[in-house]
Motif scaffolding. Structure first.
Motif, short mmCIF file in Angstrom:
data_model
loop_
_atom_site.label_atom_id
_atom_site.label_comp_id
_atom_site.label_asym_id
_atom_site.label_seq_id
_atom_site.Cartn_x
_atom_site.Cartn_y
_atom_site.Cartn_z
N PHE A 1 0.83 -1.20 0.00
CA PHE A 1 0.00 0.00 0.00
C PHE A 1 0.87 1.26 0.00
N ALA A 2 1.88 1.30 0.86
CA ALA A 2 2.69 2.50 1.01
C ALA A 2 3.45 2.82 -0.27
N SER A 3 4.08 1.82 -0.87
CA SER A 3 4.83 2.08 -2.09
C SER A 3 3.90 2.44 -3.24
N SER A 4 2.74 1.80 -3.30
CA SER A 4 1.78 2.08 -4.36
C SER A 4 1.24 3.50 -4.27
N MET A 5 0.87 3.93 -3.07
CA MET A 5 0.32 5.28 -2.90
C MET A 5 1.38 6.35 -3.18
N THR A 6 2.61 6.12 -2.72
CA THR A 6 3.68 7.07 -3.00
C THR A 6 3.92 7.19 -4.49
N ALA B 1 -1.26 11.53 10.66
CA ALA B 1 -1.09 10.12 11.05
C ALA B 1 -2.12 9.73 12.11
N VAL B 2 -2.37 10.62 13.07
CA VAL B 2 -3.37 10.35 14.10
C VAL B 2 -4.75 10.20 13.46
N LEU B 3 -5.08 11.10 12.53
CA LEU B 3 -6.39 11.01 11.87
C LEU B 3 -6.50 9.73 11.05
N TYR B 4 -5.40 9.32 10.44
CA TYR B 4 -5.43 8.10 9.63
C TYR B 4 -5.53 6.85 10.49
N VAL B 5 -5.06 6.93 11.72
CA VAL B 5 -5.30 5.84 12.67
C VAL B 5 -6.80 5.65 12.84
N PHE C 1 -6.62 11.03 3.00
CA PHE C 1 -5.48 10.98 2.08
C PHE C 1 -5.52 12.10 1.07
N LYS C 2 -6.69 12.62 0.74
CA LYS C 2 -6.77 13.80 -0.12
C LYS C 2 -6.16 15.01 0.59
N MET C 3 -6.31 15.08 1.90
CA MET C 3 -5.78 16.22 2.65
C MET C 3 -4.27 16.33 2.55
N ILE C 4 -3.57 15.21 2.48
CA ILE C 4 -2.11 15.21 2.59
C ILE C 4 -1.43 16.01 1.49
N MET D 1 3.25 10.21 3.06
CA MET D 1 2.22 9.18 2.95
C MET D 1 2.66 7.84 3.52
N GLY D 2 3.92 7.50 3.31
CA GLY D 2 4.41 6.25 3.85
C GLY D 2 4.41 6.23 5.36
N LEU D 3 4.86 7.33 5.96
CA LEU D 3 4.88 7.42 7.42
C LEU D 3 3.46 7.41 7.98
N ILE D 4 2.57 8.18 7.33
CA ILE D 4 1.19 8.24 7.79
C ILE D 4 0.51 6.88 7.63
N GLY D 5 0.77 6.21 6.51
CA GLY D 5 0.20 4.89 6.29
C GLY D 5 0.68 3.88 7.31
N ALA D 6 1.97 3.98 7.70
CA ALA D 6 2.52 3.06 8.69
C ALA D 6 1.86 3.25 10.04
#
Length: 443
Positions: free
Chosen positions: A136-141, A234-238, A342-345, A375-380
């Motif tokens: 997911f992380a590599s694909s989104m980046t 990252a908190v919101l994505y949690v 993810f649109k916000m980022i 995105m990778g950090l937030i996704g993690a």
């Protein structure tokens, strides 16, 4: 792997986008979705495998929750290096490698999935399945770099939503196997995915591209780590993705443990929530494109808190129909929120670039490089939220035999996320100078 490299890429240039960029970006998007979809299925394997683990396996519900928690944790951790691998190796090249690597957890699970295997072995194999979460992380980046800012909400939502559907698909395959061959044949599920993994890798090699402008940008990662908005998001994505993946992994076990469903009965319901949550994610991105990601995210968290209240009531009243309404609503809302957050980022980092005096393509390029790293950090961190949900369920069932206490903690967290979204991005939106096209209120 030498790969195919595109040296010039400027999606914000409308002429370039219409004449050359759009068809290339969309081609890469579709095959990125395919690879990420398989990755999510492999990551989710143990939410299905535990349904096959009857009394003969000698593993109690707490032990099963720990298995799926292990896969969740590893998936969260590997998202960080997977994010930076795109810049190091190229999006196409890494997609091929990461797809082929899924053969390892699938083949190993095929070898050990039978009664008599030690619990420690199951934990180790569940950990291997976690690498599917890194896709997911590599694909989104990668996809973030292909699309212009005005279309990122839709593109990222479609990419992630298509990947997320890997969760209900593997659960549907599990249902089909349990309903036809019985709950003693988990290897059939695993055997289905071996050829699919090979197809995904071959398609990525044949149809995807590498973007040279995003290569070897280690400075972006350091900047993203130092940026406060990375950790706020990252908190919101949690709250959104953490809920989606945590609930997806735990749903079947909750139905079996709290409501006494058989494996077949649980499997017949488990896929519905993840499927709806995956399908609605692009809509969350599209709504955010039109109305602002922060606004959609705020209302979404308020609705998630309300749905959790319904689940708390149903859990106490032991009402399965009401429980299903509330729980499936949580899936739908978490999927919608995945798209809007993810649109916000990219919008946040573009606005930050403009506020520093950058303009035009220079600001767009700076926004792309920083948002891709973030995105990778937030996704993690978001995936770690899934771990927290599974551990909360494990503790709740251990102490009380029900998930009610866990749901109360989720409700409190959604309230915190609502307040954070309002306070940072809506109460006093930090706007860029007068010439800036975007303020944080519109992210």
């Amino acid at each position: 792997m030498a790969g195919r490299w595109i040296e010039h890429w400027d999606p914000e240039d409308e002429t370039f986008w219409q004449q050359k960029g759009r068809p290339v970006a969309r081609r890469n998007l579709w095959f990125s979705v395919l690879s990420e979809h398989i990755g999510f299925s492999v990551w989710s394997l143990w939410s299905v495998m535990v349904l096959f683990m009857g009394p003969e396996y000698g593993i109690d519900p707490a032990g099963k929750f720990f298995l799926i928690s292990t896969a969740t944790l590893v998936g969260a951790i590997v998202r960080v290096p997977y994010t930076f691998a795109v810049a190091r190796f190229g999006g196409r090249n890494w997609t091929v490698f990461s797809a082929l690597s899924l053969l390892v957890p699938t083949a190993v699970a095929f070898a050990v999935m039978e009664p008599g295997t030690s619990y420690g072995t199951f934990v180790a194999v569940a950990a291997l399945a976690g690498i599917g979460g890194g896709n997911f992380a590599s694909s989104m980046t990668n996809i973030n770099a292909f699309f212009p800012l005005r279309e990122k909400g839709w593109a990222l939502g479609l990419n992630a939503g298509g990947g997320n559907i890997g969760v209900p698909v593997v659960q549907l395959i599990g249902l089909l196997v349990i309903g036809t061959a019985g709950a003693t044949h988990p290897r059939i599920v695993l055997g289905v995915y071996v050829p699919l993994i090979v197809v995904a890798a071959l398609c990525a090699a044949r149809y995807m591209d590498n973007l040279a402008p995003v290569r070897n940008d280690t400075g972006a990662a350091k900047q993203a780590v130092r940026e406060a908005h990375t950790w706020i998001m990252a908190v919101l994505y949690v709250g959104t993705f953490g809920s989606f993946i945590g609930f997806s992994f735990a749903f079947g076990l909750v139905l079996q443990t709290q409501f006494g469903r058989t494996p077949l009965q649980a499997a017949s319901l488990t896929f519905i929530g993840p499927l709806l949550g995956s399908l609605i994610r692009p809509l969350g991105g599209r709504l955010a494109d039109r109305h602002g990601g922060a606004r959609i995210t705020l209302w979404n968290f308020a609705a998630m808190a309300a749905a959790t209240g319904v689940v708390v009531y149903a859990s106490g009243a032991e009402s399965l129909p009401v429980f299903l309404v509330g729980f499936i609503s949580l899936f739908v809302l978490s999927g919608l929120g995945n798209g809007s957050t993810f649109k916000m980022i990219p919008g946040i980092f573009h606005a930050k670039a403009v506020s520093r005096g950058l303009r035009g393509e220079e600001a767009a390029a700076e926004g792309r490089r920083l948002s891709g790293a973030a995105m990778g950090l937030i996704g993690a961190v978001g995936a770690i939220g899934g771990l927290a949900i599974n551990l909360a369920f494990r503790q709740s069932f251990q102490t009380s035999g029900a998930g009610t206490a866990a749901f109360w903690s989720f409700l409190a967290f959604y309230a915190v996320c609502s307040a954070l979204t309002w306070a940072v991005y809506l109460r006093r939106p930090v706007t860029a100078p007068a010439k800036a096209p975007l303020g944080f209120a519109e992210v």
